[in-house]
Write a protein that holds these residues in place. Structure first.
Motif, PDB file in Angstrom:
ATOM      1  N   ARG A 141       0.830  -1.201   0.000  1.00  0.00           N
ATOM      2  CA  ARG A 141       0.000   0.000   0.000  1.00  0.00           C
ATOM      3  C   ARG A 141       0.872   1.261   0.000  1.00  0.00           C
ATOM      4  O   ARG A 141       0.578   2.239  -0.687  1.00  0.00           O
ATOM      5  CB  ARG A 141      -0.919  -0.019   1.221  1.00  0.00           C
ATOM      6  CG  ARG A 141      -2.161   0.843   1.085  1.00  0.00           C
ATOM      7  CD  ARG A 141      -2.993   0.766   2.357  1.00  0.00           C
ATOM      8  NE  ARG A 141      -3.369  -0.587   2.683  1.00  0.00           N
ATOM      9  CZ  ARG A 141      -4.429  -1.202   2.192  1.00  0.00           C
ATOM     10  NH1 ARG A 141      -5.201  -0.574   1.323  1.00  0.00           N
ATOM     11  NH2 ARG A 141      -4.727  -2.445   2.551  1.00  0.00           N
ATOM     12  N   GLU A 142       1.960   1.238   0.779  1.00  0.00           N
ATOM     13  CA  GLU A 142       2.849   2.391   0.842  1.00  0.00           C
ATOM     14  C   GLU A 142       3.529   2.643  -0.499  1.00  0.00           C
ATOM     15  O   GLU A 142       3.638   3.794  -0.948  1.00  0.00           O
ATOM     16  CB  GLU A 142       3.908   2.166   1.922  1.00  0.00           C
ATOM     17  CG  GLU A 142       3.382   2.235   3.353  1.00  0.00           C
ATOM     18  CD  GLU A 142       2.844   3.603   3.693  1.00  0.00           C
ATOM     19  OE1 GLU A 142       3.569   4.595   3.478  1.00  0.00           O
ATOM     20  OE2 GLU A 142       1.687   3.678   4.151  1.00  0.00           O
ATOM     21  N   SER A 144       2.372   1.824  -3.390  1.00  0.00           N
ATOM     22  CA  SER A 144       1.348   2.328  -4.309  1.00  0.00           C
ATOM     23  C   SER A 144       1.160   3.830  -4.130  1.00  0.00           C
ATOM     24  O   SER A 144       0.982   4.566  -5.106  1.00  0.00           O
ATOM     25  CB  SER A 144       0.019   1.599  -4.075  1.00  0.00           C
ATOM     26  OG  SER A 144       0.135   0.227  -4.405  1.00  0.00           O
ATOM     27  N   ARG A 145       1.211   4.291  -2.878  1.00  0.00           N
ATOM     28  CA  ARG A 145       1.097   5.731  -2.626  1.00  0.00           C
ATOM     29  C   ARG A 145       2.269   6.488  -3.245  1.00  0.00           C
ATOM     30  O   ARG A 145       2.091   7.583  -3.806  1.00  0.00           O
ATOM     31  CB  ARG A 145       1.040   6.000  -1.120  1.00  0.00           C
ATOM     32  CG  ARG A 145      -0.254   5.544  -0.445  1.00  0.00           C
ATOM     33  CD  ARG A 145      -0.393   6.183   0.932  1.00  0.00           C
ATOM     34  NE  ARG A 145      -1.542   5.670   1.650  1.00  0.00           N
ATOM     35  CZ  ARG A 145      -1.492   4.752   2.610  1.00  0.00           C
ATOM     36  NH1 ARG A 145      -0.317   4.252   2.961  1.00  0.00           N
ATOM     37  NH2 ARG A 145      -2.584   4.344   3.222  1.00  0.00           N
ATOM     38  N   ASP A 148       1.778   6.829  -6.852  1.00  0.00           N
ATOM     39  CA  ASP A 148       0.783   7.864  -7.148  1.00  0.00           C
ATOM     40  C   ASP A 148       1.415   9.253  -7.192  1.00  0.00           C
ATOM     41  O   ASP A 148       0.894  10.151  -7.864  1.00  0.00           O
ATOM     42  CB  ASP A 148      -0.330   7.838  -6.094  1.00  0.00           C
ATOM     43  CG  ASP A 148      -1.208   6.595  -6.210  1.00  0.00           C
ATOM     44  OD1 ASP A 148      -1.184   5.963  -7.282  1.00  0.00           O
ATOM     45  OD2 ASP A 148      -1.893   6.254  -5.222  1.00  0.00           O
TER      46      ASP A 148
END
Length: 273
Positions: A141-142, A144-145, A148
């Motif tokens: 998740r990190e 992916s951030r 982004d």
């Protein structure tokens, strides 16, 4: 040997299916000085809690097995002072463990972990896989951030040739990617086997099945590749920013020199008149 069992827990007879919940509660958990009479394993620290078990990992993961929601909340509240840099929203993953004494350890197609018993070594092997799974989920998740943040900048560069102007933001991206890599390799050691397997080689198959079920090695390798891409992209953008700043500085210096030359010529011509 570090991680060997201290004393076996009593076998569960009335409950054959248990819920296991793994949480990433913070950066680290301070287990030093946490002395309990119901400890069943030293490293990672595992102990009985009510009718279930708690396994603590120093890299910030907690695995709760066979506890009710109220018991889970009480356990986490008790651990609060020992959690370093608590997570605002702890990552949370669950699994079902079924005790089947007359079958070999296995994982059915639905993801249920079926084991002969919950002896300390077997408990630690299961908890190790669940803890690493929740850490990987958090780091994915990190990353992916971070993607982004980097992707729009790279897209803008590709579309219009415009370089980003915020160098500090790029340095933060590089720092975040390095931090994710350090956590995975230095603290969690996702691809390493739990120490308890040195004494219980018969649990190697269970460990392998759990690693395959949660794709621990594959996900760790994929994360490493993504981190490398993020780092290279951020460094390239930072270099472009530096080059653009250097070019602007050179232009400014040349402009100042031209102004100085023009002013000098003007003063010289003025004196001739």
């Amino acid at each position: 040997m570090v991680g060997t069992a201290i004393q076996p827990p009593s076998q569960t007879t009335t409950r054959t299916r248990l819920t296991a919940r793994a949480l990433l509660v913070g950066e680290r958990i301070d287990t030093l000085g946490l002395e309990r009479s119901d400890v069943i394993n030293a490293v990672p620290l595992a102990f009985r809690a009510s009718d279930g078990y708690v396994v603590l990992f120093r890299y910030g993961a907690v695995v709760l097995i066979g506890l009710s929601p109220i018991e889970e909340d009480e356990t986490l509240r008790g651990l609060g002072p020992r959690i370093i840099s608590p997570a605002k929203r702890p990552e949370n993953e669950t699994a079902t463990i079924e005790i089947v004494p007359d079958q070999d350890d296995q994982i059915d197609p639905g993801g249920t972990i079926k084991v002969k018993d919950l002896a300390p070594a077997r408990l630690v092997v299961i908890a190790d896989a669940l803890a690493k799974n929740v850490v990987l989920a958090h780091q994915e998740r990190e990353v992916s951030r971070v993607f982004d943040i980097v992707e729009p900048l790279a897209a803008k560069l590709a579309a219009g040739g415009r370089t980003p102007t915020d160098r500090s933001n790029m340095l933060k991206v590089i720092g975040q990617s390095l931090l994710v890599r350090q956590r995975l390799t230095g603290r969690v050691e996702v691809e390493e086997k739990p120490d308890v397997l040195w004494d219980r080689w018969d649990l190697e198959r269970l460990h392998a099945r759990l690693a395959d079920e949660y794709e621990l090695k594959e996900r760790a390798a994929a994360l490493a590749r993504k981190i490398e891409v993020v780092g290279e992209t951020a460094r390239a953008l930072t270099d472009l920013i530096d080059a653009s700043r250097s070019l602007r500085l050179e232009i400014a210096i040349v402009a100042l020199i031209v102004v100085e030359v023009v002013f000098t010529l003007y003063e010289f011509l003025k004196q001739l008149k």
